[in-house]
Design an enzyme around this catalytic site. Structure first.
Site, PDB file in Angstrom:
ATOM      1  N   ARG A  93       8.466   6.056 -38.815  1.00  0.00           N
ATOM      2  CA  ARG A  93       8.410   5.290 -39.548  1.00  0.00           C
ATOM      3  C   ARG A  93       6.692   4.473 -39.596  1.00  0.00           C
ATOM      4  O   ARG A  93       6.463   3.866 -38.276  1.00  0.00           O
ATOM      5  CB  ARG A  93       8.584   4.655 -40.086  1.00  0.00           C
ATOM      6  CG  ARG A  93       8.613   3.628 -42.142  1.00  0.00           C
ATOM      7  CD  ARG A  93       9.164   2.871 -43.106  1.00  0.00           C
ATOM      8  NE  ARG A  93       8.259   2.252 -44.042  1.00  0.00           N
ATOM      9  CZ  ARG A  93       7.130   2.055 -43.547  1.00  0.00           C
ATOM     10  NH1 ARG A  93       6.628   1.627 -42.360  1.00  0.00           N
ATOM     11  NH2 ARG A  93       6.491   1.568 -44.501  1.00  0.00           N
TER      12      ARG A  93
ATOM     13  N   ARG B 242       7.729   2.323 -35.967  1.00  0.00           N
ATOM     14  CA  ARG B 242       8.592   2.212 -35.241  1.00  0.00           C
ATOM     15  C   ARG B 242       9.151   2.902 -35.638  1.00  0.00           C
ATOM     16  O   ARG B 242       9.351   3.412 -37.098  1.00  0.00           O
ATOM     17  CB  ARG B 242       9.106   0.618 -35.889  1.00  0.00           C
ATOM     18  CG  ARG B 242      10.460   0.193 -34.634  1.00  0.00           C
ATOM     19  CD  ARG B 242      10.574  -0.044 -32.804  1.00  0.00           C
ATOM     20  NE  ARG B 242      11.172   0.150 -32.331  1.00  0.00           N
ATOM     21  CZ  ARG B 242      12.054  -0.656 -31.984  1.00  0.00           C
ATOM     22  NH1 ARG B 242      11.656  -1.774 -33.096  1.00  0.00           N
ATOM     23  NH2 ARG B 242      13.384  -0.262 -31.338  1.00  0.00           N
TER      24      ARG B 242
ATOM     25  N   CYS C   9      -4.214 -15.940 -29.387  1.00  0.00           N
ATOM     26  CA  CYS C   9      -4.840 -15.402 -30.287  1.00  0.00           C
ATOM     27  C   CYS C   9      -6.235 -15.763 -29.753  1.00  0.00           C
ATOM     28  O   CYS C   9      -6.538 -16.916 -29.464  1.00  0.00           O
ATOM     29  CB  CYS C   9      -5.097 -16.211 -31.188  1.00  0.00           C
ATOM     30  SG  CYS C   9      -4.949 -17.352 -31.532  1.00  0.00           S
TER      31      CYS C   9
ATOM     32  N   PHE D  13       3.265  -1.527 -38.040  1.00  0.00           N
ATOM     33  CA  PHE D  13       4.740  -1.498 -38.413  1.00  0.00           C
ATOM     34  C   PHE D  13       5.174   0.306 -38.426  1.00  0.00           C
ATOM     35  O   PHE D  13       5.910   0.667 -38.561  1.00  0.00           O
ATOM     36  CB  PHE D  13       4.947  -1.619 -39.801  1.00  0.00           C
ATOM     37  CG  PHE D  13       4.169  -2.657 -40.783  1.00  0.00           C
ATOM     38  CD1 PHE D  13       5.738  -3.729 -40.242  1.00  0.00           C
ATOM     39  CD2 PHE D  13       3.441  -2.747 -41.333  1.00  0.00           C
ATOM     40  CE1 PHE D  13       4.486  -4.761 -40.856  1.00  0.00           C
ATOM     41  CE2 PHE D  13       3.728  -4.012 -41.290  1.00  0.00           C
ATOM     42  CZ  PHE D  13       4.033  -4.836 -41.592  1.00  0.00           C
TER      43      PHE D  13
END
Lengths: 257, 257
Positions: free
Chosen positions: B245, B242, B102, B240
């Site tokens: 969705r 995948r 990060c 999200f």
């Protein structure tokens, strides 16, 4: 701002060609500044809760202090944590900003290689199935994770009992906070297991070693630097621990079947 | 050392009280030093492959250069990447060590807030199901992840075709490398989708924005800073994603049903 874990955000949710305009929760990270003896020490990008614990755990994991007995006073103002130590400490200031999810740096690896023998010498041992129970207990408690899907958690178990639990956007912050909570409760780290939801590079192992934690169990993978560090520092490193399966990378004698 | 993704490590595998002493693969991270015009620029903790691409993508994402036309020469010696630019550049040296996973820092957030209007203005739009296909294509290619369980990947798709793919211990490094590979192929970033396996704080969005990428799709969660940055910088942020969705947090007009 302090204590705010997450916030509401509007999003479009697409599910098999169905679109819904809904509200959702997203984790917040904020710069938290740590001062030691009036000198700036570090900025952590963290969920702004457990600020005292975050700062104390960070100082222990960073090797600046050994335990809370070295602390005279902690003052929290907005997102600044000012720690007064009983003695003067020499450190380079300002330290770099410590970032969302990691502090694995060359500097840390070099520090580890300076040690000539394991620094964690605890004979503490526990049954393997207890590790699985600890992981499950932490998963159950991970509320911010369940709400946002974007955070890490850490727990400190003393004699198999959960003494500290924290969540944060960064796996390092979560560990710092949990160590800080445990330190404030005067936990005997020689008899603890640190549970982490994150990957394990050398600097995470170093945090555990500096606190004196003999067993570190993660749901996720170790990195090579983490395995090396655990073997040098005398820490039992467990990875991919979930349900009834785990990998033990070092000092397996602490895990009983 | 260069090109080494992973290494063999001995571990005890515990599975329902059965213990096996086996060999396993673990991801390696190594300090990679970047020099610009003979001056030290940054150390990245990274898997030591695609070093040229890592350095170029990092400089683009860091805002030091806009594209590869500004580069005169790249020289790689051991784990040092020396980049000679066509012009002088002022930067503060040495920059901090950039860490495993990060670089989300206050500095970055402040930089983002300086922008007054979206900097990515591409009208590029794609069908939603293409995003799912892109994610699946990247997962299939993620060999280091499959071997070690401890890495991230990133892919750049131009006009729905995979042009660059990278894996690294850090999600930021993986994105830097993929952007670097794409830049060297003269990809038109205005028509690209960046796929990432990692969480999305502001600095990841900033990397995409500086390259000019309009759509960023991740399998994982955004952080609040990432949602804010995407809304400010004109980037369609998807989280999200995948199977069938996904959540769209900003500029949904680029995603067609």
């Amino acid at each position: 701002m302090i204590g705010t874990f997450k916030t509401i955000v509007r999003k479009l949710e697409l599910n098999k060609n169905l679109i819904e305009d809904v509200l959702d929760e997203v984790a917040i990270e904020t710069p938290v500044k740590i001062y030691v003896n009036e000198k700036f020490y570090a900025t952590l990008m963290a969920i702004p809760n457990q600020l005292q614990e975050l700062a104390i755990g960070f100082l222990i994991g960073d090797g600046l202090i050994k335990n809370i007995n070295e602390i005279k006073k902690v003052e929290i103002k907005d997102l600044n944590v000012k720690i007064e130590l009983k003695t003067e400490k020499n450190f380079i200031s300002p330290k770099k900003t410590i970032l969302t999810a990691c502090t694995s740096s060359e500097e840390f690896l070099n520090q580890i290689l300076k040690f000539e023998e394991p620094i964690v010498e605890s004979n503490y041992a526990i049954k393997a199935f207890k590790i699985f129970e600890m992981i499950e207990e932490c998963i159950k408690k991970a509320e911010v994770y369940k709400a946002t899907g974007g955070t890490h958690f850490a727990g400190v178990f003393q004699n198999e009992e959960l003494k500290a639990f924290s969540e944060d956007v960064g796996r390092h912050n979560a560990v710092d906070k949990a160590i800080g909570v445990a330190a404030l409760k005067n936990v005997d780290f020689q008899k603890t297991v640190l549970v982490s939801s994150g990957r394990q590079p050398a600097d995470m192992i170093l945090k555990a070693a500096r606190a004196g934690i003999p067993i570190l169990a993660s749901m996720r993978a170790p990195l090579m630097s983490g395995v090396n560090a655990a073997r040098i520092l005398g820490i039992t490193l467990i990875g991919f621990a979930r349900k009834s399966r785990m990998n033990i990378y070092s000092f397996p004698e602490r895990i009983l079947i």
